[in-house]
Design a protein around this motif. Structure first.
Motif, PDB file in Angstrom:
ATOM      1  N   PRO A   1     -19.741 -18.337 -48.409  1.00 30.11           N
ATOM      2  CA  PRO A   1     -19.140 -18.317 -47.069  1.00 30.11           C
ATOM      3  C   PRO A   1     -18.395 -17.006 -46.793  1.00 30.11           C
ATOM      4  O   PRO A   1     -18.392 -16.516 -45.668  1.00 30.11           O
ATOM      5  N   GLU A   2     -17.796 -16.424 -47.825  1.00 31.92           N
ATOM      6  CA  GLU A   2     -17.062 -15.172 -47.654  1.00 31.92           C
ATOM      7  C   GLU A   2     -18.002 -14.030 -47.266  1.00 31.92           C
ATOM      8  O   GLU A   2     -17.700 -13.238 -46.366  1.00 31.92           O
ATOM      9  N   GLU A   3     -19.136 -13.948 -47.937  1.00 33.36           N
ATOM     10  CA  GLU A   3     -20.124 -12.918 -47.613  1.00 33.36           C
ATOM     11  C   GLU A   3     -20.684 -13.128 -46.209  1.00 33.36           C
ATOM     12  O   GLU A   3     -20.885 -12.167 -45.464  1.00 33.36           O
ATOM     13  N   ALA A   4     -20.911 -14.367 -45.838  1.00 29.63           N
ATOM     14  CA  ALA A   4     -21.430 -14.676 -44.503  1.00 29.63           C
ATOM     15  C   ALA A   4     -20.426 -14.261 -43.431  1.00 29.63           C
ATOM     16  O   ALA A   4     -20.806 -13.688 -42.407  1.00 29.63           O
ATOM     17  N   GLU A   5     -19.150 -14.525 -43.669  1.00 34.34           N
ATOM     18  CA  GLU A   5     -18.119 -14.159 -42.690  1.00 34.34           C
ATOM     19  C   GLU A   5     -18.029 -12.641 -42.548  1.00 34.34           C
ATOM     20  O   GLU A   5     -17.915 -12.111 -41.437  1.00 34.34           O
ATOM     21  N   ASN A   6     -18.105 -11.924 -43.644  1.00 32.95           N
ATOM     22  CA  ASN A   6     -18.065 -10.470 -43.612  1.00 32.95           C
ATOM     23  C   ASN A   6     -19.240  -9.925 -42.796  1.00 32.95           C
ATOM     24  O   ASN A   6     -19.064  -9.038 -41.954  1.00 32.95           O
ATOM     25  N   MET A   7     -20.415 -10.450 -43.026  1.00 33.46           N
ATOM     26  CA  MET A   7     -21.597 -10.004 -42.294  1.00 33.46           C
ATOM     27  C   MET A   7     -21.506 -10.367 -40.812  1.00 33.46           C
ATOM     28  O   MET A   7     -21.906  -9.583 -39.951  1.00 33.46           O
ATOM     29  N   ARG A   8     -20.967 -11.526 -40.524  1.00 33.34           N
ATOM     30  CA  ARG A   8     -20.805 -11.961 -39.136  1.00 33.34           C
ATOM     31  C   ARG A   8     -19.889 -10.984 -38.385  1.00 33.34           C
ATOM     32  O   ARG A   8     -20.189 -10.556 -37.270  1.00 33.34           O
ATOM     33  N   LEU A   9     -18.781 -10.595 -39.020  1.00 37.95           N
ATOM     34  CA  LEU A   9     -17.851  -9.659 -38.396  1.00 37.95           C
ATOM     35  C   LEU A   9     -18.484  -8.281 -38.211  1.00 37.95           C
ATOM     36  O   LEU A   9     -18.369  -7.666 -37.146  1.00 37.95           O
ATOM     37  N   ARG A  10     -19.157  -7.797 -39.242  1.00 31.80           N
ATOM     38  CA  ARG A  10     -19.803  -6.484 -39.132  1.00 31.80           C
ATOM     39  C   ARG A  10     -20.859  -6.495 -38.033  1.00 31.80           C
ATOM     40  O   ARG A  10     -20.972  -5.546 -37.258  1.00 31.80           O
TER      41      ARG A  10
END
Length: 93
Positions: free
Chosen positions: A17-26
């Motif tokens: 979920p952390e990686e997904a959130e980072n990608m979503r923000l970028r």
């Protein structure tokens, strides 16, 4: 066969979920930058000068090369583009 459902494509593609959130923000920051460049009718050279990056970086942005941009870099570019980021934090669903 069971079907998985995801809140976003990033949830499906990333391992955590952390990686997904980072990608979503970028992704959101990159789309905002691309929209600003298009709206202002900046050439890649103009955009590079305004955003304090090289022209190849603008090309990478326009081609969606998300893996080449950190959140820090994108935040700096968004600010240089004359945009403001509003941050909203809420409990995960």
């Amino acid at each position: 066969m069971s079907e998985n459902t995801y809140d976003s494509v990033w949830d499906a593609l990333e391992n955590t979920p952390e990686e997904a959130e980072n990608m979503r923000l970028r992704s959101r920051l990159m789309m905002a930058l691309a929209d600003q460049i298009k709206t202002q009718r900046w050439t890649q050279k103009d955009a590079a000068e305004r955003l304090h990056v090289t022209q190849p970086r603008i090309s990478d942005l326009n081609r969606g090369k998300i893996d080449l941009f950190s959140l820090d870099t994108l935040v700096n570019m968004v600010s240089a583009a004359g945009l403001h980021i509003d941050l909203s934090i809420r409990p995960a669903a």
